[in-house]
Design a protein around this motif. Sequence first.
Motif, short mmCIF file in Angstrom:
data_model
loop_
_atom_site.label_atom_id
_atom_site.label_comp_id
_atom_site.label_asym_id
_atom_site.label_seq_id
_atom_site.Cartn_x
_atom_site.Cartn_y
_atom_site.Cartn_z
N ARG A 158 -10.19 7.61 -5.24
CA ARG A 158 -9.92 6.75 -6.41
C ARG A 158 -11.18 6.02 -6.85
O ARG A 158 -11.46 5.90 -8.05
CB ARG A 158 -8.79 5.77 -6.09
CG ARG A 158 -7.42 6.43 -5.96
CD ARG A 158 -6.30 5.41 -5.89
NE ARG A 158 -6.26 4.71 -4.61
CZ ARG A 158 -5.53 5.07 -3.56
NH1 ARG A 158 -4.78 6.17 -3.63
NH2 ARG A 158 -5.54 4.36 -2.45
N TRP A 173 -5.11 2.03 -10.00
CA TRP A 173 -4.53 3.30 -10.46
C TRP A 173 -3.01 3.17 -10.47
O TRP A 173 -2.43 2.45 -9.64
CB TRP A 173 -4.89 4.44 -9.51
CG TRP A 173 -6.33 4.85 -9.51
CD1 TRP A 173 -7.42 4.09 -9.20
CD2 TRP A 173 -6.84 6.16 -9.81
NE1 TRP A 173 -8.58 4.83 -9.30
CE2 TRP A 173 -8.25 6.11 -9.66
CE3 TRP A 173 -6.24 7.36 -10.18
CZ2 TRP A 173 -9.06 7.22 -9.88
CZ3 TRP A 173 -7.04 8.47 -10.39
CH2 TRP A 173 -8.44 8.40 -10.25
N ASN A 189 -1.67 9.81 -8.09
CA ASN A 189 -2.45 8.67 -8.57
C ASN A 189 -3.02 9.03 -9.93
O ASN A 189 -3.59 10.12 -10.10
CB ASN A 189 -3.60 8.35 -7.62
CG ASN A 189 -3.16 8.09 -6.18
OD1 ASN A 189 -3.96 8.22 -5.26
ND2 ASN A 189 -1.90 7.73 -5.98
#
Length: 712
Positions: A158, A173, A189
């Motif tokens: 991420r 996210w 995600n």
Amino acid sequence: MRFRAAPSDPIRGTTDPVRGTTDDPVRVTSGPISGTTDPVRRTTRRAVLLGGAVAAVAAAVGCGPSRSLGAATATPSPASGKPAAQGRHALLMQVLAHPDDDLYFMNPDTQYAVSAGVPLVCVYVTAGEADGVNKIPGQPHPPADKAAYSSARHQGLRQSYAAQLGLPLFTPWSESVAALPGGHLAEVNSLENKGRRIDLVHLNLAMHTPFGHMGVPALWRERGLALGTVVADGSPLSTVQSYDHDGLLDVLVGLFERYRPTLVHTLDPDPDIQHSDPVTRIHDSEQPGYSDHADHTAVASFTWAAMVRWARTSAGGPPPFAAVAFRGYYNHHWPDNLPPAVLRPKAAHLVPYGAAPHWKCGNPAGCGDYNVGGERPLRNRKGWVRSTHYRYPGPRLALAEEADGRLTAYGVLGMRAVRWRETPEGAFGDPVDLGGGPLAPVLGAAALDDGRQLLFGLRLAAVEGRGGPDIREIVLLEQASRGGGFRAWTGLGNPEGDDDRGRRIGTPVAVTGRDGRVHLFVRNAEHGVSTRVRGRDGRWSPWRDLGGGPIQDGLTAVVGTDGEVRVYAPGRDTVHQWTPDGPVATGASGTGPLPAPADAIAVSGDRLYYRPPASTSLIATDGPAVVFPGYGPVSAAGSYLLGRGVDGALRLLHDGRATRAVPAQTTLDGPALRLTRRGPAAAGLSPDARPWLWRARRSGTGTGAGSSVQKV
């Protein structure tokens, strides 16, 4: 749907990076569903193996019965002559074995696509939990915690992709649980910025069985197995899932059907044979006998099998998608091909993925794969990050000039050969289906003396797993008349005598000699060159091993100014050369072996052009120096050169002088260059799986004094 945020105190820490340790269309329920849990869950959930006992996982993935040398399988799919589907909206889907396979092996290509606004979906098949130890360099190993380590690697992804979208590392996210075929669930995600979107889909299959075997390779090879998942700490998905062979295949097909990618990035389903002793093999994190991690090979095999099924069963015919397969640990065994100007940004994306224990990322389980960050990828002796190699290198489009001066392009779309013809407006028209599937992404081509085209493909004739056949063969499509239709596909077999070795062959290249004979060449399993020759009567000789090597794939076949057929290839030490009689020494004006190349060799006349390892420079033999900074292979036609600059944009060089950008959209690997009666023309495929065409504008002094509008 949940949003991850807030600071926290980091915890644990990794093993070695990128390690290892019904044909009916599938419909997927769209949209997230419930299934969240406490975000600070710390319980380790161990993967389970359901069903019978697991046999030891052997070296290669899938091994069919031996066949006689050059034998062919069933007739390839015929050319329909009907319009083929074409992409409308670009979307890139990557199917990975581990978190970070994309960062090590698929960049910078992925980053170029993201920067151009192409939506990205990354599917991570395993949880990446390894032994559960998120090792912090210079500190004692922490206790093993597979759920925490998997979560930390998700967090690192991420952070890396937030940075690639131009956002702060700890940007929240959205997190959801997606319903997949067969009742399976996956963590998703999602992040969007200024119209650019990235989805990370985590299937989270366990990397190992309770008996210590590699999980996904066992699932690919064995019958009657079911492999459990790891539930990562903090995941919105709290349920352990169970996958068998068909279940994973169905899920991948369902994801293709749901997202409808126009470009698929995969790993290498058929890694090179690599002989090494057990200690070296373990030290290099490779499977016995082959130059890659067993998870990479198994996930690639599942992915190619899923693409074959999707192309065969999708409503409305084969979907319009292109595919790119990336080499993995292969990078360790061949010269580096990324210069510092390209390598640094690629390696920089691993810094937020690796993170550090003191980072305040908001994930109590960890902020990344701690053994990966900083300068460690660049210092790693295995050098995985220092190259980006393609399993099927070569021009994406084979260009032919018709009698009226227009161009025809041949390529692979939806794993089938297609043809595009240039329109009066100077763009390529709609694709026409030529069949042949399922084909690897790159075709070889040669023109007969009468102008008819021969197309050569590497066919994935069988990708079955579970002890079923896994077969590759070279196939041929011959044009019936110049500019007209084609005859039926025929099989030319395989230069190797058994299916496992036959999987290691490369993409075909061909050239027509001055005597009208057609010479077909492929890289063989021993890293040398094999050939077949088509006589003027249309009959083919048997396969013959020319020896030589070792070389990388990416052959260049030409007819020299002396009329001799030659084939060139990049080796570890120098440029390797063959004639139809066998290998010959390659030197520049008799000065001895040429410097080592990083990629394929371009040839124009008797001059060779290529880049040395990790360099932006261009070597040009037997003539004045050529200044053409960039990276990757170049293409040559007459006095023109086409290649990538260090920024990834295509540039054209004329007579070693001015460079100018080719105004193509973001392009895939393997742009093609041809010198036509109207001047130079360049063509390739865009991420939306549509072809682009660029021609130089005419001026009062001839061609090449400007740039025309390219299609798409």
